[in-house]
Design an enzyme around this catalytic site. Sequence first.
Site, PDB file in Angstrom:
ATOM      1  N   ASP A   4      -6.049  -9.155  -4.828  1.00 31.65           N
ATOM      2  CA  ASP A   4      -6.307 -10.224  -5.783  1.00 31.65           C
ATOM      3  C   ASP A   4      -7.792 -10.266  -6.147  1.00 31.65           C
ATOM      4  OD1 ASP A   4      -4.994 -12.525  -7.083  1.00 31.65           O
ATOM      5  OD2 ASP A   4      -6.396 -13.730  -5.904  1.00 31.65           O
ATOM      6  N   GLU A  17      -6.121   4.045   7.308  1.00 30.46           N
ATOM      7  CA  GLU A  17      -5.592   4.157   8.681  1.00 30.46           C
ATOM      8  C   GLU A  17      -4.063   4.243   8.638  1.00 30.46           C
ATOM      9  OE1 GLU A  17      -7.077   0.696  10.799  1.00 30.46           O
ATOM     10  OE2 GLU A  17      -9.162   1.171  10.250  1.00 30.46           O
TER      11      GLU A  17
HETATM   12  C1  GLC Z   1      -5.347 -13.729  -9.546  1.00 30.31           C
HETATM   13  C2  GLC Z   1      -3.877 -14.029  -9.581  1.00 30.31           C
HETATM   14  C3  GLC Z   1      -3.679 -15.388 -10.147  1.00 30.31           C
HETATM   15  C4  GLC Z   1      -4.353 -16.377  -9.241  1.00 30.31           C
HETATM   16  C5  GLC Z   1      -5.826 -16.031  -9.063  1.00 30.31           C
HETATM   17  C6  GLC Z   1      -6.416 -16.767  -7.910  1.00 30.31           C
HETATM   18  O1  GLC Z   1      -5.894 -13.659 -10.816  1.00 30.31           O
HETATM   19  O2  GLC Z   1      -3.213 -13.042 -10.303  1.00 30.31           O
HETATM   20  O3  GLC Z   1      -2.324 -15.690 -10.311  1.00 30.31           O
HETATM   21  O4  GLC Z   1      -4.246 -17.675  -9.761  1.00 30.31           O
HETATM   22  O5  GLC Z   1      -6.003 -14.667  -8.767  1.00 30.31           O
HETATM   23  O6  GLC Z   1      -5.914 -16.281  -6.704  1.00 30.31           O
END
Ligand code: GLC
Length: 556
Positions: A214, A273
């Site tokens: 993310d 790993e």
């Molecule tokens: C990313 C995710 C989104 C989320 C954001 C915060 O962009 O795809 O859905 O709200 O990160 O985690």
Amino acid sequence: MYRSEMTDQHPVAVANAWWRGAVVYECHLPSLRDGNGDGIGDLEGLIDSLDYLSGTLGVDAVWTGPFFRSPLLDQGFDVSDYTAVEPVFGTLETFDRLIVEAHARRIKIIVDYIPSHTSDQHPWFTDSRSSRASSKRDWYVWRDPKPDGGVPNNWTSEAGGSVWEYDAGTAQYYLHSHLKEQPDLDWRNPEVREAMFDVLRFWLGRGADGVRIDVAHMLMKDPELRDNPVAPAGGSNPFDLQHPDFGTQLHLYDRRHPDTHQVMTQIRAVVDEYPGAVTIAEIEAMPWSDWADYYGANLTGMHLPFPFRLIETAWRADLLRTELEALYTALPTGAWPIVALGNHDRTRLATRLGPAQSRVAAVLLLTLGATPCLLYGDELGMEDQPVPAERQRDYFAIATGGVSRDPTRTPFPWSNDVNAGFSPAEEARLWLPTAHNAAEINVETQLADLTSSLSLYRALIRLRSSSAALRHGDTTFTPGTSSDAVIAYERRTEDDHKAIALNLADAPAAVDLPVRGVVLLSTTGHTRDTGRTVELAPNEAVVIDVEEGGHHHEDH
Ligand code: GLC
Ligand code: CA
């Protein structure tokens, strides 16, 4: 020509990696299938969907969406325990079973890794906030107020408002790049890194085949926390669903610090790993050269930096071709891209393009020299479904009046049963309401119709898996074919050669190709032999099997 071969600097393990030939399916867990009847999708429901995903649709990997312990203000991207399963989604036992059942069907499981922030309910944060002397204080980014009591700098959050939240108990502000309930971890702190590397080991050790990272571009910020410059007016991206506040400045200092690449390399080393495990890194709108940097020096960074530029480009042949050529030009030698035309944070493809061009988009997605990532429901041509205010789940919109991402995330329609077969729960208990047109747009109905969107996706995925050229061949944009209506390119390996022509206009178009052959697949269903001039119907995209030797013959 953009060659996809490896040079000897690059390890064979990566050249033959499974994810180069794979089709990835983005599942949004709360919305795919409810396995226990409480109205919200879960891991059991994902297990129940595996036959559809592998047998019917034919994808090779599923990116699950977050299922970790969470208050669910951001669909699970607000994690309060990284190594526990959120009870509404299942248990660790369900996850283990998912791995076994998926692997039995040759499906890989890619889990979310959410390193940039935790939930404010995470014990690390409750500890950090409890006192300036807490051993976890420096796991997050705390700063004194300005002398006038104001926020430490001008950065704006993706969820709207300032990134700073004042904590009266300890009289300092903490940084949150998203909701105030999502405090950012401080990746400059080695203890944070170690703890987060162990999270990777936990899930990869349990059998996950990779991670989707993310907001990877946000892990490292300017250490001096300098103010962002104001954005020129009109600079905001019409295809993005971020809060309008976010577009008021150029996000120069709150993300994409050069030190990010050092962290990417460290994350990659941990993932390595677990041989074969893949790293897909979410990288938001940025120039292709910056995107390419996420592969790291000598490809020691991310396997697949996930770009948004194609999703954010207006649907015009010349503009898209410019982006695609820029992508392949920027792609480092030996690297391989991932492409997506839909994502859980963006307007649905079919809403953006309409039904006819969504079919053309399907051909583009599944014939490029890249790993296609398909958002759940896009194979059915699912559209955005407006969600009444009282049913909304996306706290980004609820908290700050931003744009809700809920319309993109409504339940997957399986059938004509109650709640489109998504859940047996009472309608009012559904995570989000089902689409108003779920009676036409559902798996059962579309399977019975050879002209449906689902039938097209199935045919494309089969064609892709049976063709070496489509899976991993070189990509060449056919010279002289650029117009604002048509995109044409060829894919080839030694023994296999395909030509693809897409008509992005609602009017007939002709394109001259250097080859002749047989149209194996058309969005209009019109298969035929073609000469060097391919006549395309309005909104038609074709995949042509190029005649053996035809290329040479025609060239001389
Ligand atoms: C990313 C995710 C989104 C989320 C954001 C915060 O962009 O795809 O859905 O709200 O990160 O985690
Ligand atoms: Ca459930």
